[in-house]
Design an enzyme around this catalytic site. Sequence first.
Site, PDB file in Angstrom:
ATOM      1  N   HIS A   1       1.086  -3.764   5.549  1.00  0.00           N
ATOM      2  CA  HIS A   1       1.041  -2.307   5.694  1.00  0.00           C
ATOM      3  C   HIS A   1       2.424  -1.702   5.936  1.00  0.00           C
ATOM      4  O   HIS A   1       2.723  -1.238   7.045  1.00  0.00           O
ATOM      5  CB  HIS A   1       0.093  -1.918   6.836  1.00  0.00           C
ATOM      6  CG  HIS A   1      -1.346  -2.108   6.496  1.00  0.00           C
ATOM      7  ND1 HIS A   1      -2.102  -1.134   5.875  1.00  0.00           N
ATOM      8  CD2 HIS A   1      -2.163  -3.176   6.666  1.00  0.00           C
ATOM      9  CE1 HIS A   1      -3.331  -1.590   5.683  1.00  0.00           C
ATOM     10  NE2 HIS A   1      -3.390  -2.823   6.151  1.00  0.00           N
TER      11      HIS A   1
ATOM     12  N   GLU B   1       3.422   1.102   5.099  1.00  0.00           N
ATOM     13  CA  GLU B   1       3.335   2.546   5.340  1.00  0.00           C
ATOM     14  C   GLU B   1       3.355   2.888   6.830  1.00  0.00           C
ATOM     15  O   GLU B   1       3.812   3.966   7.225  1.00  0.00           O
ATOM     16  CB  GLU B   1       2.080   3.131   4.677  1.00  0.00           C
ATOM     17  CG  GLU B   1       0.777   2.960   5.419  1.00  0.00           C
ATOM     18  CD  GLU B   1       0.214   1.546   5.449  1.00  0.00           C
ATOM     19  OE1 GLU B   1      -0.702   1.281   6.257  1.00  0.00           O
ATOM     20  OE2 GLU B   1       0.678   0.703   4.657  1.00  0.00           O
TER      21      GLU B   1
ATOM     22  N   CYS C   1      -2.700  -3.296   0.642  1.00  0.00           N
ATOM     23  CA  CYS C   1      -3.913  -3.833   1.275  1.00  0.00           C
ATOM     24  C   CYS C   1      -5.089  -3.822   0.286  1.00  0.00           C
ATOM     25  O   CYS C   1      -5.120  -4.623  -0.630  1.00  0.00           O
ATOM     26  CB  CYS C   1      -4.229  -3.071   2.562  1.00  0.00           C
ATOM     27  SG  CYS C   1      -5.459  -3.905   3.594  1.00  0.00           S
TER      28      CYS C   1
END
Length: 260
Positions: free
Chosen positions: A220, A222, A112
């Site tokens: 994203h 994660e 990001c």
Amino acid sequence: MTKPIVAVPADIRTLDGANWHAVQHQYVRAALNAAGVMAFIIPAFEEGYDTDAILDRVDGLLVSGSASNVHPSLYGVESRESDGPFDPARDATAIPLIRRAIDRAIPLLAICRGIQELNVALGGSLASEIHEQEGIWDHRKPAEVDRDGMYAIRQSVFVKEGSCIARIIGPGEIQVNSLHRQAIARTAPRLQVEAIAEDGTIEAVSVIDAKAFAVGVQWHPEYWAETDKPSNQIFAAFGDAAREYAAGKMQPAAVHESTL
């Protein structure tokens, strides 16, 4: 062999009138549980850091997302108040770490804000408020949803055949959770575009001449790294690269017989 250690540059956040050096839990959790590495949070300062001293002690660099944006002056554009919020200490910490990690062949995963810092670090530029551009979707986070809804996997991106990411998760269409106001405008000369959204927004890059894993994604991975297969594969590949780098550091120096 102990677990590799990766550096994660912090943001500056203000809470109860005090400044905190902070990283969102989802990044360090994914580093531990999906990449299998330990995360060291690197405090953010505008000056005074010895970048090599930090990198001497780690086996990878994970550059996280953030609510703040890279300051436009770093890519030659006059800043507007609407381009913020800014975090100059994060800029001054993360961007030199990115450059030196690439130079030193230390594995790098940028997410990001991280992909935007990677692009700026290597000479590219960013576009602000991309949803205002003709033909570009609104990539911002949905309003009035909880965090799971905010990070829901709902957008298609297309991974290019033969790219670095294609070797990890395969080429073609995948579903991701991309939410952002800014995006890459002019791609840095050393970056290869790895994936794009249907509207043409750049969603992933790799460093062309990197001697180690060096990938940036706008989405994203994660957040769902323990349950979503492509997200897990990205973190697993980063963890493998960090383990390989750590193992290389542990190799004993060659012993040369002295000449009598």
